[in-house]
Design an enzyme around this catalytic site. Structure first.
Site, PDB file in Angstrom:
ATOM      1  N   ASP A 169       0.857  -1.168   0.000  1.00  0.00           N
ATOM      2  CA  ASP A 169       0.000   0.000   0.000  1.00  0.00           C
ATOM      3  C   ASP A 169       0.904   1.233   0.000  1.00  0.00           C
ATOM      4  O   ASP A 169       2.110   1.134   0.266  1.00  0.00           O
ATOM      5  CB  ASP A 169      -0.885  -0.040   1.243  1.00  0.00           C
ATOM      6  N   ASP A 218      -0.188   5.099   1.112  1.00  0.00           N
ATOM      7  CA  ASP A 218      -0.418   5.974   2.271  1.00  0.00           C
ATOM      8  C   ASP A 218      -0.504   5.160   3.560  1.00  0.00           C
ATOM      9  O   ASP A 218      -1.277   4.200   3.651  1.00  0.00           O
ATOM     10  CB  ASP A 218      -1.719   6.754   2.083  1.00  0.00           C
ATOM     11  N   ASP A 266      -1.962  -0.859   5.750  1.00  0.00           N
ATOM     12  CA  ASP A 266      -2.305  -0.322   7.066  1.00  0.00           C
ATOM     13  C   ASP A 266      -3.787  -0.078   7.274  1.00  0.00           C
ATOM     14  O   ASP A 266      -4.234   0.110   8.410  1.00  0.00           O
ATOM     15  CB  ASP A 266      -1.588   1.018   7.281  1.00  0.00           C
TER      16      ASP A 266
END
Length: 326
Positions: free
Chosen positions: A39, A41, A228
């Site tokens: 991922d 961000d 996240d």
């Protein structure tokens, strides 16, 4: 998967254990290569107040560039591919933007692969963006972000007493656009096409593409996924979500995405085409979080803090006998 309530093991601190599990899965003596999916961000960069300031550090960029020369690497994000390319500045990186609805393969076989829902969904998303900007443009700190096949409504910087207006406006606009749905993220509403496609299916498709393009035996390439946020749970769960389905890539990495995705859009359908197939059973999910995480919180098996991501990626280079760039 760790027992319920037990903190996940740290992938950097117990790297040797993790690598042993990946390379000798199920007691097999067959060494397995690694494909790495990340991922953006909150994983490659910290979460920031202004999404345009989510800048990749030069150290992380050097590590990623070197990593992609050793392993198959893909960045899978809700951001558009154009934004990811501008942030990463790594031409050879495979990108899956808009939660995997927009895939860009790098040179020498450079190609943009857009989900077949793209043109119709794009019009609906543009209408939604216009409505949200009109209704919420006067709220300090509010931002509507265009990510091609995803509209992101950011309210991190909105005062708590004004956030109800954001939530209500998103609910109203979705009632006028039945082809879209909402997924929650970290202080964002993500408005996406209501199709059976997500980061997990994108990772499965890319894994099949990597296997075919690298001419590997089925089962040799093991995916490591680092993420996240809530949307990353789809990728952590992709093996279970496939229900043992064999995911088929019938035309290789040069295929039109519409035909390549067709067998995947019907969930739990067994594909019998005699083509390169990969059964998604080996998967390592690594949850990126700065607070302790247990199996009650995620489908991932391991954890890293955001600051540990770059050192962990550098350690994978060391495990392959390649020194991390300086």
């Amino acid at each position: 998967m760790p027992s319920s309530g037990v903190p996940l093991r740290n992938a950097l601190m117990e790297r040797e254990v993790l690598l042993a599990e990946v390379l000798l899965h199920d007691g097999s003596k067959l060494p397995k290569a690694k494909a790495i999916f990340l991922d953006y961000d909150g994983t490659l960069t910290p979460i920031v107040n202004d999404p345009e300031r989510a800048l990749l550090s030069e150290e992380s960029r050097r590590i990623l560039r070197h990593l992609s020369s050793v392993f198959p690497v893909g960045v899978v994000s809700g951001r558009s591919c154009d934004k990811l390319r501008a942030f990463l500045q790594i031409e050879e990186m495979v990108l899956a933007g808009s939660h995997g609805l927009d895939i860009r393969m790098p040179p020498p076989n450079e190609r943009a692969l857009l989900h077949p829902v793209g043109e119709k969904a794009r019009a609906a998303l543009q209408r939604v963006q216009t409505v949200l900007n009109v209704e919420l443009g006067d709220i300090p700190g509010y931002l509507t972000e265009d990510n091609l096949l995803c509209v992101t409504a950011h309210y991190r910087m909105v005062a708590p007493e004004a956030r109800a207006r954001v939530h209500e406006a998103v609910e109203r606009v979705l009632q006028t656009e039945p082809s879209l749905f909402r997924k929650e993220g970290k202080m964002v509403h993500e408005l996406r096409p209501a199709v059976d496609w997500d980061k997990g299916k994108a990772v499965a498709w890319l894994l099949s593409a990597f296997i075919e393009s690298c001419n590997l035996e089925v089962g040799v390439l093991v995916p490591l996924y680092l993420g996240d946020d809530v949307a990353d749970e789809d990728a952590f769960r992709f093996a279970e979500g496939a229900g043992g389905v064999r995911l088929s890539l019938s035309c290789g990495t040069h295929a039109c995405l519409a035909s390549a995705l067709a067998p995947l859009l019907a969930p739990r359908t067994h594909v019998t085409t005699a083509t390169t197939q990969y059964q998604a059973r080996w998967q390592v999910g690594i949850k990126v979080s700065d607070v302790p995480v247990t199996a009650d919180d995620t489908s991932a098996s391991w954890q890293l803090t955001q600051a540990q991501v770059a050192p962990f990626l550098a350690s994978l280079l060391e495990s392959a006998g390649a020194e991390a760039p300086r």
